[in-house]
Each structure stands twice: as C-alpha cells, then as structure tokens.
Design an enzyme around this catalytic site. Structure first.
Site: not given
Length: 360
Positions: A102, A171, A195
């Site tokens: 990511w 992030d 999430k």
C-alpha cells in the site's frame, strides 16, 4: 439466523449493535417517516447526523480545534493522488517511506503526478520490519513525509511515530480507531472507512488548517481538501448512508466499548491470543518482526502449503470466513478489526489447534 465470524480485510465486520440499530431505523429514522438513504443531504435531519458523527469522532480521537475533518468518497486510494495534489502548491518534493504494497501504491501515484523521494525502505528485509527513525533521509526540499501506519496485506505496523521537521502524512486505513492516537503529531491522516469506521464508500481525512489552500492549480475541485472544508464535505451529494453508519460506529465505540483506550486493550488481547497460538506451533508461522506485528491484520502460513485449500474449506464450514491471504503473499490472513470479537478469535484459535492435530 446465525451470524458467522468474519475475518475479512475489507469490507470488514461491523459491530452487531450497529447493524441492529441500522435495522431498527431502516424504514423510519427516529420518527421522520423515511430512511436515511432517502434523506436530502441538505436536510436538517441529515445535517444533524453529520454533525454528531464529526463531534463524536473528534471526542474519540481528541482532534485539536485547528484540524478539519472531511468525509470524502473514492477510498484511501484516491487520497494517494489527493496528497501530492493538495500539498505541493508551494513547491518541494514528496517524500515517502516504503514498507509494502500500500505504501508502494501511494509512491507510484506520487511519481505519476509529481515525482517523489524515497526517504527509507524496508525492501531489503522483505518487508518484515519498518525503517527506524534514524534511517529516514529526507530530501533537502521535502514538502511532506508520507507513510502507511499498517500494511493491511503484509501485516506490518509501525511501533513508533516518525519524528521529522516536515508535515507528516499517514494512511491509517486499517488501524485508525484501534489504539490511541496523537493527532497533533500529524499534518494529514486519511483512512478508508471499510475497516474500522464503517462500510465502503466513505473516506475520512483529518487535515491541519495551515495545510489547506496549498493545492496545485490543476487540482480538480472534487479532489481539493479546502473545497470540502469550505462546504462541510458536501460539495456534491456525499455517501449519506455510509456517513450515518460511521456515526453509529463512533457512538458504539464511545458508549458500548468505552472509548479508544478500552478498544485498544481488547485489540491487544485479541492479537496476543492469535499470535500466541501461532508462535506455540510448528505448524503455523508469521514472518513479521515481533515489534512490528500488526494488531489488525495477522498473516500466517501453514508448514505444508498443500493443505491451504483444506484449511480454508474446513474453516468456512466451521463458520470462520475470509481467511485466505492476499493473492500477492498467499497463505492465510485474519483481520482483527474493532468489530471482530474476542469470541471470534477464540473460535479461530480452537479451530487452528484442532486442524493441526488432525493434519500436522
């Protein structure tokens, strides 16, 4: 109906009390005679929903007054582009830490838009640990430093907050709201909702006031943080139902769980239970350096990969869902987000022990 245990990395499990509350209010939201999905985002009713959600989030995370909270669409992946677009109007070079898939995608997007400087990477170790603070080498003209706090796919998490003299951008898609957080250490925090916040379709951005209004001239209005800040995140029709559900999650964290510190205590217990079972076994293993093991995403492999499909089939039959590891790394992955109960983790560990006895 029997609900099964969901270990999906995202869209992830939602708290049962939140789903029950949403069910109760589905057709008639608190006597207004219609669903939240049918409300105008300009109505007093939805403005109250949005305001309460932000207020509760600010309380949970103790967000300082000089930060704006934005509710956006497009997922965290869209923020990979929004970050350089919004922070490079004054010049400088984007700086990044590389710890896996990511963070690598964020770097690729920055390279596409403006180029970037790699301030540190853990590629040489195979992404089983994170670069230490003294290894971070910023460029002389660094505009900001970006990192991914928790690599959802690799199960790798930072055990410290980088200490640098430029705005820190993070992030936190798979770790926000799971442990206490000092927002004042950051210039920007962003997180996809699916999430720990709510359903997919919403992205949370927390940005310090002085970083607004620095966008590159070519930045589209729907990617400009200041436009969202100036319009209470309603420059266009927002994902109203996802926003409402996020607000219910914030209420659940505040009232049912008792806040972020209480949630962190539960999360640490869940992770310790699963990692303990893995470490006590010769049948299962986790590759991540213990200090950087994620509380939220626990990858593990079986000693005999030929048993992978059998493990997944039997796990599903036992009511344990979405344990297959990401296609890029294989193996298994159990995501232990806030809504995943200790009962779910205990059930997984019991199954793993039984599977090992029968197949080990």
């Amino acid at each position: 109906m029997t609900r099964r245990y969901n270990f999906c990395a995202g869209p992830a499990a939602l708290p049962t009390p939140v789903l029950e509350r949403a069910r109760e209010e589905m057709l008639d939201y608190r006597g207004h005679g219609l669903s939240v999905m049918e409300m105008s985002h300009r109505s007093p009713e939805f403005e109250a929903i949005a305001g309460a959600a932000e207020a509760n989030l600010r309380t949970l995370l103790q967000i300082p007054d000089n930060y704006r909270v934005l509710f956006m669409q497009g997922g965290a992946t869209m923020q990979f582009a929004c970050v350089p677009l919004n922070l490079l109007g004054g010049g400088g070079t984007p700086n990044y830490l590389d710890t896996g898939i990511w963070s690598g995608k964020a770097i690729k997007e920055a390279d596409h838009l403006a180029g970037s400087h790699l301030a540190a990477t853990s590629r040489a170790s195979g992404y089983v640990d994170v670069p230490r603070n003294d290894a971070i080498a910023l460029s002389a003209d660094a505009a900001y430093l970006h990192y991914c706090h928790n690599e959802t796919i690799g199960g790798l998490a930072y055990d410290y907050t980088p200490d640098v003299a430029v705005p820190l951008v993070c992030d936190m898609s798979s770790s926000i709201l799971s442990t206490p957080l000092d927002v004042s250490r950051y210039g920007v925090i962003y997180a996809g909702a699916q999430k720990n916040i709510g359903p997919a379709g919403l992205t949370l951005v927390i940005v310090r006031d002085d970083l607004l209004g620095q966008a590159l001239p070519r930045t589209p209005s729907l990617l400009d943080w200041k436009v969202y800040a100036d319009n209470a995140s309603m420059i266009n029709t927002p994902p109203t139902y996802a926003w409402y559900l996020a607000g219910l999650v914030f209420e659940w964290l505040r009232d049912d769980v008792g806040g972020i510190e209480a949630m962190a205590t539960i999360n640490r217990r869940k992770a310790a239970t699963l990692y303990g079972a893995i470490d006590a076994s010769d049948f299962y293993s986790n590759p991540i350096a213990p200090v950087n093991r994620s509380l939220m995403n626990v990858p593990f492999v079986l000693a005999d990969e030929a048993l992978n499909n059998t493990f997944l089939d039997e796990a599903e039959a036992a009511g344990l869902l979405n344990l297959k590891g990401h296609r890029s790394v294989g193996g298994m992955r159990a995501s232990l987000y806030n809504a995943v109960t200790e009962q779910a983790v205990d059930a997984l560990v019991a199954f793993m022990g039984d599977f090992e006895r029968r197949h080990g």
